[in-house]
Design a protein around this motif. Structure first.
Motif, PDB file in Angstrom:
ATOM      1  N   ILE A   5       8.224 -10.891  14.015  1.00 56.40           N
ATOM      2  CA  ILE A   5       8.214  -9.837  13.003  1.00 56.40           C
ATOM      3  C   ILE A   5       8.875  -8.577  13.549  1.00 56.40           C
ATOM      4  O   ILE A   5       9.637  -7.913  12.878  1.00 56.40           O
ATOM      5  CB  ILE A   5       6.774  -9.513  12.555  1.00 56.40           C
ATOM      6  N   GLY A   6       8.580  -8.247  14.802  1.00 57.84           N
ATOM      7  CA  GLY A   6       9.149  -7.058  15.421  1.00 57.84           C
ATOM      8  C   GLY A   6       8.426  -6.740  16.712  1.00 57.84           C
ATOM      9  O   GLY A   6       7.712  -7.581  17.249  1.00 57.84           O
ATOM     10  N   SER A  10       4.135   0.922  20.082  1.00 61.02           N
ATOM     11  CA  SER A  10       3.453   1.653  21.142  1.00 61.02           C
ATOM     12  C   SER A  10       3.823   1.113  22.526  1.00 61.02           C
ATOM     13  O   SER A  10       4.200   1.867  23.400  1.00 61.02           O
ATOM     14  CB  SER A  10       1.942   1.581  20.934  1.00 61.02           C
ATOM     15  N   CYS A  11       3.735  -0.226  22.696  1.00 55.25           N
ATOM     16  CA  CYS A  11       3.954  -0.796  24.032  1.00 55.25           C
ATOM     17  C   CYS A  11       5.195  -1.682  24.130  1.00 55.25           C
ATOM     18  O   CYS A  11       5.609  -2.046  25.219  1.00 55.25           O
ATOM     19  CB  CYS A  11       2.728  -1.587  24.471  1.00 55.25           C
ATOM     20  N   GLY A  12       5.759  -2.101  22.986  1.00 59.88           N
ATOM     21  CA  GLY A  12       6.965  -2.920  23.007  1.00 59.88           C
ATOM     22  C   GLY A  12       6.733  -4.417  22.997  1.00 59.88           C
ATOM     23  O   GLY A  12       7.690  -5.187  23.005  1.00 59.88           O
ATOM     24  N   ARG A  13       5.463  -4.858  22.961  1.00 55.87           N
ATOM     25  CA  ARG A  13       5.192  -6.298  22.888  1.00 55.87           C
ATOM     26  C   ARG A  13       5.739  -6.860  21.586  1.00 55.87           C
ATOM     27  O   ARG A  13       5.774  -6.181  20.564  1.00 55.87           O
ATOM     28  CB  ARG A  13       3.682  -6.562  22.898  1.00 55.87           C
ATOM     29  N   GLU A  14       6.119  -8.119  21.618  1.00 53.74           N
ATOM     30  CA  GLU A  14       6.607  -8.784  20.410  1.00 53.74           C
ATOM     31  C   GLU A  14       5.421  -9.152  19.528  1.00 53.74           C
ATOM     32  O   GLU A  14       4.396  -9.613  20.011  1.00 53.74           O
ATOM     33  CB  GLU A  14       7.412 -10.018  20.777  1.00 53.74           C
ATOM     34  N   VAL A  15       5.560  -8.918  18.228  1.00 56.80           N
ATOM     35  CA  VAL A  15       4.520  -9.223  17.245  1.00 56.80           C
ATOM     36  C   VAL A  15       5.050 -10.342  16.351  1.00 56.80           C
ATOM     37  O   VAL A  15       6.174 -10.265  15.854  1.00 56.80           O
ATOM     38  CB  VAL A  15       4.168  -7.966  16.409  1.00 56.80           C
ATOM     39  N   ASN A  19       1.889 -19.365  11.708  1.00 54.93           N
ATOM     40  CA  ASN A  19       1.304 -20.232  10.677  1.00 54.93           C
ATOM     41  C   ASN A  19       0.783 -19.434   9.493  1.00 54.93           C
ATOM     42  O   ASN A  19      -0.298 -19.698   8.973  1.00 54.93           O
ATOM     43  CB  ASN A  19       0.199 -21.101  11.287  1.00 54.93           C
ATOM     44  N   GLY A  20       1.511 -18.411   9.093  1.00 51.78           N
ATOM     45  CA  GLY A  20       1.139 -17.615   7.938  1.00 51.78           C
ATOM     46  C   GLY A  20       0.209 -16.453   8.220  1.00 51.78           C
ATOM     47  O   GLY A  20      -0.161 -15.721   7.317  1.00 51.78           O
ATOM     48  N   PHE A  21      -0.199 -16.276   9.488  1.00 49.39           N
ATOM     49  CA  PHE A  21      -1.106 -15.194   9.849  1.00 49.39           C
ATOM     50  C   PHE A  21      -0.384 -14.157  10.698  1.00 49.39           C
ATOM     51  O   PHE A  21       0.211 -14.478  11.729  1.00 49.39           O
ATOM     52  CB  PHE A  21      -2.322 -15.728  10.617  1.00 49.39           C
ATOM     53  N   PHE A  22      -0.448 -12.917  10.273  1.00 51.00           N
ATOM     54  CA  PHE A  22       0.183 -11.797  10.963  1.00 51.00           C
ATOM     55  C   PHE A  22      -0.601 -11.484  12.226  1.00 51.00           C
ATOM     56  O   PHE A  22      -1.797 -11.209  12.184  1.00 51.00           O
ATOM     57  CB  PHE A  22       0.207 -10.598  10.005  1.00 51.00           C
ATOM     58  N   ASP A  23       0.058 -11.540  13.372  1.00 56.23           N
ATOM     59  CA  ASP A  23      -0.583 -11.361  14.676  1.00 56.23           C
ATOM     60  C   ASP A  23      -0.417  -9.913  15.162  1.00 56.23           C
ATOM     61  O   ASP A  23       0.105  -9.662  16.237  1.00 56.23           O
ATOM     62  CB  ASP A  23       0.043 -12.346  15.669  1.00 56.23           C
ATOM     63  N   GLY A  24      -0.848  -8.984  14.329  1.00 53.15           N
ATOM     64  CA  GLY A  24      -0.730  -7.572  14.657  1.00 53.15           C
ATOM     65  C   GLY A  24      -1.320  -6.736  13.547  1.00 53.15           C
ATOM     66  O   GLY A  24      -2.032  -7.235  12.691  1.00 53.15           O
ATOM     67  N   VAL A  25      -1.003  -5.443  13.570  1.00 50.13           N
ATOM     68  CA  VAL A  25      -1.552  -4.508  12.601  1.00 50.13           C
ATOM     69  C   VAL A  25      -0.453  -3.563  12.157  1.00 50.13           C
ATOM     70  O   VAL A  25       0.370  -3.143  12.969  1.00 50.13           O
ATOM     71  CB  VAL A  25      -2.703  -3.691  13.246  1.00 50.13           C
ATOM     72  N   GLN A  26      -0.444  -3.226  10.887  1.00 50.43           N
ATOM     73  CA  GLN A  26       0.462  -2.189  10.407  1.00 50.43           C
ATOM     74  C   GLN A  26      -0.405  -0.991  10.052  1.00 50.43           C
ATOM     75  O   GLN A  26      -1.265  -1.067   9.182  1.00 50.43           O
ATOM     76  CB  GLN A  26       1.252  -2.651   9.193  1.00 50.43           C
ATOM     77  N   ARG A  30       3.446   2.014  10.981  1.00 45.64           N
ATOM     78  CA  ARG A  30       3.827   1.591  12.338  1.00 45.64           C
ATOM     79  C   ARG A  30       3.330   0.173  12.595  1.00 45.64           C
ATOM     80  O   ARG A  30       2.229  -0.184  12.210  1.00 45.64           O
ATOM     81  CB  ARG A  30       3.193   2.523  13.381  1.00 45.64           C
ATOM     82  N   LEU A  31       4.132  -0.626  13.274  1.00 45.42           N
ATOM     83  CA  LEU A  31       3.772  -1.981  13.656  1.00 45.42           C
ATOM     84  C   LEU A  31       3.141  -1.937  15.044  1.00 45.42           C
ATOM     85  O   LEU A  31       3.743  -1.405  15.983  1.00 45.42           O
ATOM     86  CB  LEU A  31       5.026  -2.864  13.679  1.00 45.42           C
TER      87      LEU A  31
END
Length: 43
Positions: A5-6, A10-15, A19-26, A30-31
């Motif tokens: 996704i991007g 904040s830290c530059g980790r890949e998000v 399987n259809g679940f977003f592994d982060g927070v908007q 901000r991602l």
């Protein structure tokens, strides 16, 4: 299926979407990865 996704703004980790679940927070347009999102909740 794993789709990039991007990067955490904040830290530059890949998000990813896994399987259809977003592994982060908007937050406020901000991602963020879960680690940085947890840190911002504690402030």
């Amino acid at each position: 299926m794993r789709e990039l996704i991007g990067q955490c703004q904040s830290c530059g980790r890949e998000v990813y979407c896994e399987n259809g679940f977003f592994d982060g927070v908007q937050e406020n347009g901000r991602l963020l990865c879960y680690v940085c999102a947890d840190e911002s909740d504690g402030k």
